[in-house]
Design a protein around this motif. Structure first.
Motif, short mmCIF file in Angstrom:
data_model
loop_
_atom_site.label_atom_id
_atom_site.label_comp_id
_atom_site.label_asym_id
_atom_site.label_seq_id
_atom_site.Cartn_x
_atom_site.Cartn_y
_atom_site.Cartn_z
N PHE A 134 0.79 -0.74 0.13
CA PHE A 134 0.16 0.18 0.19
C PHE A 134 0.84 1.37 0.02
N VAL A 135 0.75 2.08 -0.73
CA VAL A 135 1.46 3.29 -1.29
C VAL A 135 1.18 4.76 -1.68
N LYS A 136 1.44 5.33 -0.34
CA LYS A 136 0.65 7.07 -0.98
C LYS A 136 1.49 7.81 -1.56
N ALA A 137 2.66 7.87 -1.87
CA ALA A 137 3.35 8.39 -2.44
C ALA A 137 4.82 8.33 -2.47
N TYR A 138 5.71 8.77 -3.53
CA TYR A 138 7.32 8.47 -3.77
C TYR A 138 7.54 9.75 -3.89
N ARG A 139 8.72 9.61 -3.18
CA ARG A 139 9.79 10.89 -2.95
C ARG A 139 11.38 9.94 -3.56
N VAL A 140 12.05 11.11 -4.96
CA VAL A 140 13.21 11.55 -5.13
C VAL A 140 14.35 11.85 -4.96
N THR A 141 15.53 11.81 -4.81
CA THR A 141 16.27 12.48 -4.23
C THR A 141 17.45 12.12 -5.03
N VAL A 142 18.65 12.89 -4.82
CA VAL A 142 19.15 12.95 -6.23
C VAL A 142 20.25 13.77 -4.93
N GLY A 160 14.61 17.53 -13.15
CA GLY A 160 15.70 18.09 -13.18
C GLY A 160 16.70 18.31 -13.57
N LEU A 161 18.08 19.47 -14.01
CA LEU A 161 18.94 19.14 -14.41
C LEU A 161 19.94 18.29 -13.21
N ILE A 162 20.62 17.26 -13.58
CA ILE A 162 21.82 17.06 -13.27
C ILE A 162 23.17 16.73 -13.66
N GLU A 163 23.94 17.92 -13.14
CA GLU A 163 25.38 18.30 -14.03
C GLU A 163 26.41 16.67 -13.67
N ASN A 164 26.68 16.85 -12.14
CA ASN A 164 27.66 15.61 -11.38
C ASN A 164 27.17 14.33 -11.41
N ILE A 165 27.87 13.29 -10.93
CA ILE A 165 27.61 12.04 -10.68
C ILE A 165 27.13 12.53 -10.29
N SER A 166 26.04 11.43 -9.49
CA SER A 166 25.42 11.89 -8.40
C SER A 166 23.98 10.39 -8.67
N GLU A 167 24.34 9.89 -7.29
CA GLU A 167 23.18 8.96 -6.71
C GLU A 167 21.26 8.98 -7.00
N VAL A 168 20.87 8.73 -7.71
CA VAL A 168 19.63 8.66 -8.06
C VAL A 168 19.09 8.29 -7.31
N CYS A 169 17.05 8.29 -5.96
CA CYS A 169 17.33 6.73 -5.72
C CYS A 169 15.06 7.23 -5.64
N VAL A 170 14.87 6.15 -5.16
CA VAL A 170 12.48 6.37 -5.19
C VAL A 170 13.10 5.70 -4.14
N MET A 184 20.07 4.21 -7.81
CA MET A 184 21.06 3.62 -9.28
C MET A 184 22.52 5.05 -9.53
N MET A 185 23.58 4.79 -10.23
CA MET A 185 24.34 6.21 -10.08
C MET A 185 24.02 6.72 -11.29
N TYR A 186 23.46 8.02 -11.71
CA TYR A 186 23.45 8.65 -12.75
C TYR A 186 25.14 8.97 -13.15
N GLN A 187 24.99 9.11 -14.27
CA GLN A 187 26.29 9.88 -15.06
C GLN A 187 25.67 10.91 -16.06
N PRO A 188 25.93 12.69 -16.26
CA PRO A 188 25.63 13.06 -17.04
C PRO A 188 25.88 12.67 -18.84
N LYS A 189 25.52 13.09 -20.02
CA LYS A 189 26.29 12.32 -20.32
C LYS A 189 27.66 14.28 -20.99
N ASP A 190 28.39 14.06 -22.26
CA ASP A 190 28.98 15.55 -22.26
C ASP A 190 28.07 16.35 -23.01
N ARG A 191 27.67 17.21 -22.68
CA ARG A 191 26.69 18.42 -23.24
C ARG A 191 27.36 19.27 -23.59
#
Length: 237
Positions: A134-142, A160-170, A184-191
């Motif tokens: 039973f779930v009422k909401a989800y929280r995302v952290t960076v 939004g924008l993630i400029e550096n390598i960061s751990e994103v979680c739900v 999981m780890m998010y690695q931004p691509k070369d923009r």
């Protein structure tokens, strides 16, 4: 002498008497024809142990039928990774189908499943699957910092924008608490390529505007020149 004469006569009388007396015979039980229905009197002759065997077999067959019916219960058409759909408990009530094991609202939810974190040229978008809870909401952290909150029917969202390598979680939430984080780890691509492409595109657009303005100016000059020639010709005549 007289007594000895009467002995054979007595023996003969005994033999005649024994031959005329009927011998006891064994009464055989009439054979029951199993191909016809039994009458009331014949039904009473069934031994008790045979009756109990038949009842026990019937109970076993009935239990097997019930078990088979339970095993054929269809599963609910529920996809935990799909957005904007009724929860499985609601589908179970409506369609009389079966749901996977789910924790109640009195327990903290199980963790969701974070599937992807992708850049869509304007924001990093996360997608996840709901837990069997039973779930009422989800929280995302960076990087351990809360970035967004989403409703229970959502299975994706931009952070939004993630400029550096960061751990994103739900994390899944309800009134009893929160689940463990799915990360999981998010690695931004070369923009730089996108920036270069944007600059080139802007320069080309500006050049096209200048060319268009130049063409319009030349056309106006040509019209003025033609009008002046026309006026001179009229004045000379």
């Amino acid at each position: 002498m007289a007594a000895s004469r009467h002995v054979p006569l007595m023996v003969i009388c005994l033999l005649l008497f024994s031959g005329s007396t009927p011998q006891p015979t064994t009464k055989q039980k009439p054979e029951v024809n199993r191909t016809r229905p039994l009458g009331p009197s014949e039904a009473l002759e069934i031994p008790p142990d045979e009756y109990y065997d038949i009842e026990q077999d019937f109970t076993t067959v009935a239990a097997a039928v019930v078990s088979t019916d339970r095993g054929t219960s269809k599963k609910c058409d529920y996809n935990p990774c799909k957005e904007d759909q009724p929860d499985c408990i609601t589908l179970k009530i409506i369609h009389h189908c079966s749901c996977p094991g789910s924790t109640s609202h009195l327990e903290a939810p199980q963790p969701p499943l974070l599937r992807t974190a992708k850049w869509n040229r304007s924001s990093v978008v996360l997608s996840w699957c709901a837990p069997s809870s039973f779930v009422k909401a989800y929280r995302v952290t960076v990087g351990g910092i809360e970035r967004q909150m989403f409703g229970k029917d959502r299975r994706s969202g931009g952070v939004g924008l993630i400029e550096n390598i960061s751990e994103v979680c739900v994390v899944a939430l309800n009134d009893a608490g929160e689940s463990e984080a799915s990360c999981m780890m998010y690695q931004p691509k070369d923009r730089s390529l996108f920036l270069t492409a944007g600059l080139i595109g802007g320069a080309l657009a500006l050049l096209l505007l200048l060319l268009l303005a130049l063409l319009l100016w030349r056309r106006r000059q040509q019209r003025k020149h033609q009008n002046s020639i026309t006026v001179r010709g009229t004045a000379e005549t």
